[in-house]
Design an enzyme around this catalytic site. Sequence first.
Site, PDB file in Angstrom:
ATOM      1  N   SER A 279       6.441  -2.033  -5.101  1.00  0.00           N
ATOM      2  CA  SER A 279       5.088  -1.476  -5.090  1.00  0.00           C
ATOM      3  C   SER A 279       5.084  -0.048  -5.661  1.00  0.00           C
ATOM      4  CB  SER A 279       4.523  -1.558  -3.665  1.00  0.00           C
ATOM      5  OG  SER A 279       3.127  -1.441  -3.675  1.00  0.00           O
TER       6      SER A 279
ATOM      7  N   ASP B 228      -0.240 -12.409  -4.003  1.00  0.00           N
ATOM      8  CA  ASP B 228      -0.380 -10.956  -3.849  1.00  0.00           C
ATOM      9  C   ASP B 228      -1.826 -10.513  -4.092  1.00  0.00           C
ATOM     10  OD1 ASP B 228      -0.095  -8.187  -3.865  1.00  0.00           O
ATOM     11  OD2 ASP B 228       1.796  -8.237  -4.960  1.00  0.00           O
TER      12      ASP B 228
ATOM     13  N   HIS C  52       2.616  -9.739  -1.112  1.00  0.00           N
ATOM     14  CA  HIS C  52       3.066  -8.449  -1.647  1.00  0.00           C
ATOM     15  C   HIS C  52       4.477  -8.061  -1.197  1.00  0.00           C
ATOM     16  CE1 HIS C  52       2.177  -4.740  -3.744  1.00  0.00           C
ATOM     17  NE2 HIS C  52       2.500  -4.017  -2.694  1.00  0.00           N
TER      18      HIS C  52
END
Length: 256
Positions: A82, A207, A235
Site C-alpha cells: 500500500s 481490493d 487489500h
Amino acid sequence: MNNIWWQTKGQGNVHLVLLHGWGLNAEVWRCIDEELSSHFTLHLVDLPGFGRSRGFGALSLADMAEAVLQQAPDKAIWLGWSLGGLVASQIVLTHPERVQALVTVASSPCFSARDEWPGIKPDVLAGFQQQLSDDFQRTVERFLALQTMGTETARQDARALKKTVLALPMPEVDVLNGGLEILKTVDLRQPLQNVSMPFLRLYGYLDGLVPRKVVPMLDKLWPHSESYIFAKAAHAPFISHPVEFCHLLVALKQRV
C-alpha cells in the site's frame, strides 16, 4: 530523537525489506515473518512516525524513503504494501543500486482517481483527513475495515489488522495526515516506466482501495514488470493468503 525501528531476522543470502501501509506498523508481518526469515535475511521496519519509529512529523515521500534507507542493507529486495509500495518505489527511483528487485503489494503508483485512471476518489481521502482531526482512532479503524471487505475471512483479517494497530501507540495525527497527503498527491506512473530490475506487482481481486482495473493498464505501461492477482483477496493478501504469498516471494528469490 528520531530513530527508525528496525528488526532483522534470518540468515538467507538475499535480504528482503518489508514496508507496511498507512496507519500500521511492522507487526502486520507477524503472520509471515517466520516463513520468510527461513528463506531470506528479513528486515522489518516501522515507517517514520509509525509504530516504534517515533519523533518524526509528517514527511514527504522522498524524505520518508531517505529516512528508511539510512539503516538498510547495501542491496535488498524491497517489498512495500500500500503506502509502503510508494516508499519502496521511491527508493528504486533515487537509489536503484540498492535494490535487487521491487515488489509492490496492493499498491498503486497513483492512489488517487484521475482522468481515465481508477483509484480512490480525492474527496474520500480528503474526508479521511478531516475525520482524523475529529476522531482519529475510529477513522483508522474504518480505513482498516475497508481493506478486508469482501473476503471470506474479512472479519478475522480486520481483527488481525486492528490488533496490529492497537499493539503499539497510535501515530500522531500530523503523521497520519502526511501519509494521506502522499496517497492523495503522488503519481509515479511515468517515472516507474524506466525501472529495469525485476518488478513484481501483487494485487487482491476484491481490493476496494486499489481497483483491479489498474492491473492491465500498468501491464501495458510497464511491460517489463509482472503482475499477479490473488483471486479471493482484498487489500491485505499476505494476511488472507499467507502460504501463496510467501511462495511467490521465494520463487522471485530464485530469479534475482
